[in-house]
Each structure stands twice: as structure tokens, then as C-alpha cells.
Design a protein around this motif. Structure first.
Motif, mmCIF file in Angstrom:
data_model
loop_
_atom_site.group_PDB
_atom_site.id
_atom_site.type_symbol
_atom_site.label_atom_id
_atom_site.label_comp_id
_atom_site.label_asym_id
_atom_site.label_seq_id
_atom_site.Cartn_x
_atom_site.Cartn_y
_atom_site.Cartn_z
ATOM 1 N N ILE A 166 9.080 3.430 4.953
ATOM 2 C CA ILE A 166 8.473 2.580 5.978
ATOM 3 C C ILE A 166 7.461 3.357 6.803
ATOM 4 N N LEU A 167 7.700 4.670 6.992
ATOM 5 C CA LEU A 167 6.761 5.496 7.751
ATOM 6 C C LEU A 167 5.443 5.654 6.981
ATOM 7 N N ALA A 168 5.549 5.801 5.668
ATOM 8 C CA ALA A 168 4.346 5.899 4.840
ATOM 9 C C ALA A 168 3.538 4.606 4.922
ATOM 10 N N PHE A 169 4.232 3.467 4.905
ATOM 11 C CA PHE A 169 3.545 2.177 5.047
ATOM 12 C C PHE A 169 2.876 2.061 6.416
ATOM 13 N N ASN A 170 3.518 2.558 7.461
ATOM 14 C CA ASN A 170 2.938 2.518 8.818
ATOM 15 C C ASN A 170 1.686 3.388 8.897
ATOM 16 N N PHE A 171 1.734 4.576 8.285
ATOM 17 C CA PHE A 171 0.555 5.450 8.249
ATOM 18 C C PHE A 171 -0.607 4.728 7.554
ATOM 19 N N LEU A 172 -0.294 4.082 6.434
ATOM 20 C CA LEU A 172 -1.326 3.376 5.672
ATOM 21 C C LEU A 172 -1.898 2.216 6.487
ATOM 22 N N LYS A 173 -1.018 1.478 7.176
ATOM 23 C CA LYS A 173 -1.465 0.340 7.977
ATOM 24 C C LYS A 173 -2.416 0.785 9.086
ATOM 25 N N ILE A 174 -2.070 1.891 9.760
ATOM 26 C CA ILE A 174 -2.923 2.402 10.840
ATOM 27 C C ILE A 174 -4.271 2.860 10.293
ATOM 28 N N ALA A 175 -4.264 3.563 9.149
ATOM 29 C CA ALA A 175 -5.507 4.061 8.556
ATOM 30 C C ALA A 175 -6.440 2.917 8.175
ATOM 31 N N VAL A 176 -5.878 1.887 7.541
ATOM 32 C CA VAL A 176 -6.694 0.736 7.136
ATOM 33 C C VAL A 176 -7.220 -0.014 8.357
ATOM 34 N N GLY A 177 -6.351 -0.203 9.348
ATOM 35 C CA GLY A 177 -6.774 -0.907 10.567
ATOM 36 C C GLY A 177 -7.884 -0.190 11.291
ATOM 37 N N ASP A 178 -7.762 1.134 11.409
ATOM 38 C CA ASP A 178 -8.803 1.919 12.096
ATOM 39 C C ASP A 178 -10.123 1.863 11.340
ATOM 40 N N GLY A 179 -10.058 1.920 10.006
ATOM 41 C CA GLY A 179 -11.283 1.911 9.212
ATOM 42 C C GLY A 179 -12.028 0.590 9.295
ATOM 43 N N VAL A 180 -11.287 -0.512 9.200
ATOM 44 C CA VAL A 180 -11.910 -1.841 9.186
ATOM 45 C C VAL A 180 -12.497 -2.204 10.547
ATOM 46 N N THR A 181 -11.835 -1.806 11.623
ATOM 47 C CA THR A 181 -12.269 -2.220 12.961
ATOM 48 C C THR A 181 -13.249 -1.247 13.611
ATOM 49 N N GLU A 182 -13.581 -0.151 12.938
ATOM 50 C CA GLU A 182 -14.496 0.841 13.511
ATOM 51 C C GLU A 182 -15.912 0.260 13.577
ATOM 52 N N TYR A 183 -16.465 0.161 14.798
ATOM 53 C CA TYR A 183 -17.789 -0.448 14.988
ATOM 54 C C TYR A 183 -18.882 0.318 14.243
ATOM 55 N N ALA A 184 -18.792 1.645 14.274
ATOM 56 C CA ALA A 184 -19.843 2.463 13.661
ATOM 57 C C ALA A 184 -19.911 2.279 12.150
ATOM 58 N N PHE A 185 -18.854 1.716 11.548
ATOM 59 C CA PHE A 185 -18.878 1.512 10.103
ATOM 60 C C PHE A 185 -19.997 0.553 9.690
ATOM 61 N N ALA A 186 -20.456 -0.266 10.615
ATOM 62 C CA ALA A 186 -21.533 -1.220 10.299
ATOM 63 C C ALA A 186 -22.826 -0.515 9.897
#
Length: 436
Positions: free
Chosen positions: A44-64
Motif C-alpha cells: 500500500i505504501l508503494a501505491f501511495n508513492f505512485l499516487k503522489i508522483a502521478v498527482g504531482d506530475g499531472v497538476t504541475e503548472y510548468a508542465f504546460a
């Protein structure tokens, strides 16, 4: 096994998987997930790490910045600005020995400032420059080597996809990374031009001993302006907007993409089919880079959780190594990996290991990013996985030039890159001067 041992094994495993052909985001994500699971004993901790990484990447404004600069570069290619730049540069260097080679370097430098892709530069100028040099009896190795060498400018001179990827991995400002790439890009461009001049003078056999003297037609100031203003306008809007602070990198990308679309439309090179192709390709590239960045974030978090960067810092400190010894190890590591992996793989694997150490030494992470990108880019010119060399060979599709010729022709330019890299390590101010 201890967490540090698991982290160390994971790094080696990722390198092996990528070398075996596993798609790098898959390798990063799979190994990172298993490593976190092994260290914690809790999936479950590995899934939480993955969830945070994906969330941070998708919502990062500079990624535009990525889709915006990508669509700008593709529109510029559709509009044929690469050929216009080459024609102007050829007129500028027309009376100089080895002038077509210098023109190729100059055109590649300008093209890099509006596309940000080494692969695009290699493809475009292989079609434009190499046939012309072969027609004029230039040495085939020099012809393909100068295109390969100058194509790497696309990853150093902003806007650069590799600088964007590094900025996400190291959590640095995209705008600062862009500005920091300007002076090193100019230095490398000038170094290439000087090297070609010296080759023509002292090593004429490499350039071609039977070069035909062909009078390139002179261009009037008006003709040069007509072919140069679209490129100059794009550079002024994008880099000028970021440098003055009037535009953020995202806004500069949007403005550049809009201007590129207008230029392509005015030139009537933007049909509905071409526009659809640009949008689809932009989507593919953006999705691939987003996947890459999110898995790299997951990998960095895994390394931090394992404590590997801190352990590496402690080991190097106990060995009482100097700054130059540490940088020597870092550069050698990148050069070795460059013979096996592509640039983005090197950045994503190596940077998280050393970034804690560099920060602890009080060094600029912006400067470190420029050093990293140039060091990794040397790998584009070295066998067995010099991607730019493979692109040139496949684009040229000629039995007259072998893959060995491309690698041998690129070798002097890889050496020049190494000298420039040493210069930037010795004088970090060259990378950060514009930021002060």
C-alpha cells in the motif's frame, strides 16, 4: 537486505532493463514500486508513492511548457524555416574555407532556439546540408559529422526538452534553466565554428581535399531580412519574453506557438491535414514526456526513501574527495552511460543520486543541470547508442555514407563538447551569469 542495498541494486537493475530495451518509464516505475514494497514490506505504501508522483506530475503548472514548445517546434518545421536559416547562414559564410560546415553549425544553433530538439535538428539538416556538401566534394565523414555535432545544440540552447526534464527532476525553475543554457550554447556554437576553421587550415583532409569552389550567390540585406524575420521574431518573443520577465515560460511557449502558427499559415504550409498531424504528434510527445516525468518522480522518491543519495554523499565525504574529483566521477559516469542509454535516461537515473551531494556542497543546481545535459548529450555522438548518428544515417539512406562514417565524423565534435564541458565545470559563472 538494508534499504540502501535495495536502492543500489534498483539503480543497476534499471540500467540493465533500459539497455535490454524496456521502455524507461516502465523500468523506472516497476523497479521503484518493487523497491518500496521490499523496503517497507507494505504494498500500500508503494501505491501511495505512485499516487503522489502521478498527482504531482499531472497538476504541475510548468508542465504546460512541454506541449506548447513542442507544437511550436513542429509548426516551425512545417513552415520550412530550417531551410531559410541554412540559406542565410550559407550566404554569411560563403567566402570562408569550410564555410558550409560553419553555416550548418550556425543554422543549427538558430534552429535550436525555436525547436529545442536534437533529433529534429539532425533530421532537418541531414536533408538540407549533407547532400549539398557531398555535391561539393566535401569529405562524407565531415559532412555527416558536422550535422551530428551541431544537432546537439538543440538540447542545450533553450527551449530544450532536456532542460525541462531536468528542471522537473531537480525541482528548478524552467525559466532559469532556459536562461542558463544561452551562454553555454553560444560558447559551444563558437567552439564548433573555430574548430571547423582550424580543421580547414591544419587538417584539410578531414574536410575534403577536392572541395569544389562554388560561388554562393550573395544575398541583399532585404533578402536576408525576409528569410530571417520569422525566426528572429520567434526568438525575440520566447527568449526575450522570459529574459525580461514579461512572460513566464508557459506564456512564452503559448506566444511562440501562436506566432509559429501564424507564420506557417501565412506561408500556406499549414493545411488541415498538416495541422492535424502536428496536434497528434504533439499529443504523443507530451504524453510520453509526462509518463517519463511521473515515473522519474516516483524513482526519486524511492531513492530518498532508501536513503541512497545521503549514503552516497556520506561515502564521498569520508573519502575526502575534492570538488573536481567528484565532478570527474560524475562526468565519467555520464560518458559511460552515454554509450548505452539515451540522454533522458541518463538524466533521470543519475541526477537523483547526486543532487543531494551537490546541494550539500552549496553549488548551484542550475549550473549542475547545464553540466548534466551537456555531459549526457555527448552520448548522442558516441557508439554504440549515438541516437543522433542513427537518425542521420536513417534519414540520409545512402550507401555512400556508412554508420561508421557518421560516428567517426562526429568524434571530433564530441571531443569539443567535452572541452566545453570542462570549461563550464571550471567556471560555473558561465552558466549562471545571465541569472545575476
Amino acid at each position: 537486505m538494508s534499504p540502501v542495498e535495495i536502492g543500489a541494486i534498483s539503480v543497476g537493475l534499471i540500467v540493465v532493463l533500459v539497455y535490454l530495451g524496456v521502455y524507461i518509464p516502465i523500468a523506472l516505475g516497476l523497479v521503484s514500486f518493487c523497491s518500496v514494497w521490499l523496503i517497507s514490506g507494505k504494498p500500500i505504501l508503494a501505491f501511495n508513492f505512485l499516487k503522489i508522483a502521478v498527482g504531482d506530475g499531472v497538476t504541475e503548472y510548468a508542465f504546460a511548457t512541454i506541449p506548447l514548445f513542442t507544437v511550436m517546434g513542429l509548426l516551425v518545421s512545417k513552415a520550412g524555416l530550417g531551410r531559410d536559416i541554412y540559406i542565410v547562414m550559407n550566404a554569411v559564410f560563403r567566402r570562408v574555407s569550410g564555410g558550409i560546415g560553419m553555416a550548418t553549425v550556425g543554422a543549427n544553433a538558430v534552429f535550436a532556439a525555436i525547436t529545442g530538439s536534437s533529433i529534429a535538428s539532425a533530421s532537418v539538416f541531414t536533408k538540407i546540408s549533407v547532400p549539398e556538401m557531398l555535391r561539393l566534394k566535401y569529405n562524407p565523414r565531415f559532412a555527416v559529422g558536422v550535422v551530428a555535432g551541431s544537432s546537439v545544440l538543440g538540447m542545450i540552447i533553450p527551449p530544450s526538452a532536456m532542460l525541462i526534464i531536468y528542471s522537473f527532476v531537480a525541482e528548478q525553475s524552467v525559466g532559469e534553466m532556459f536562461l542558463a543554457g544561452i551562454i553555454p550554447g553560444i560558447i559551444l556554437t563558437v567552439a564548433y565554428v573555430i574548430a571547423i576553421f582550424l580543421m580547414a587550415k591544419f587538417w584539410p583532409s578531414f574536410i575534403g581535399t577536392e572541395i569544389q569552389s562554388v560561388e554562393t550567390p550573395a544575398m541583399s540585406g532585404r533578402e536576408m531580412f525576409d528569410k530571417s524575420w520569422p525566426v528572429g521574431g520567434l526568438i525575440l518573443v520566447v527568449l526575450g519574453g522570459i529574459y525580461t520577465g514579461w512572460l513566464t515560460p508557459v506564456e512564452a511557449g503559448a506566444a511562440g506557438a501562436l506566432l509559429a502558427a501564424i507564420i506557417a499559415a501565412v506561408r500556406r504550409s499549414l493545411t488541415r491535414t498538416a495541422l492535424w498531424q502536428v496536434l497528434v504528434e504533439t499529443g504523443h510527445i507530451t504524453a510520453a514526456i509526462l509518463f517519463l516525468i511521473t515515473m522519474a518522480s516516483f524513482y526519486s522518491r524511492m531513492l530518498g526513501y532508501a536513503g541512497l543519495p545521503n549514503q552516497l554523499e556520506e561515502v564521498l565525504r569520508t573519502m575526502d574527495m575534492s570538488f573536481f574529483q567528484i565532478m570527474l566521477i560524475y562526468v565519467l559516469l555520464m560518458l559511460v552511460l552515454g554509450t548505452l542509454l539515451d540522454t533522458s535516461s541518463i538524466i533521470l537515473i543519475v541526477v537523483p543520486l547526486f543532487i543531494t551531494l551537490i546541494e550539500g556542497m552549496g553549488l548551484s543546481l542550475v549550473w549542475f543541470g547545464i553540466v548534466t545535459v551537456i555531459g549526457a548529450e555527448i552520448g548522442l555522438l558516441t557508439p554504440p547508442l549515438g541516437i543522433s548518428c542513427f537518425v542521420i544515417k536513417s534519414t540520409l539512406d545512402s550507401d555512400e555514407v556508412t554508420l561508421k562514417d557518421v560516428f567517426m565524423g562526429a568524434l571530433p565534435f564530441a571531443f569539443i563538447m567535452l572541452l566545453v564541458l570542462i570549461l563550464l565545470i571550471k567556471f560555473p559563472i558561465l552558466s549562471t551569469l545571465i541569472l545575476h
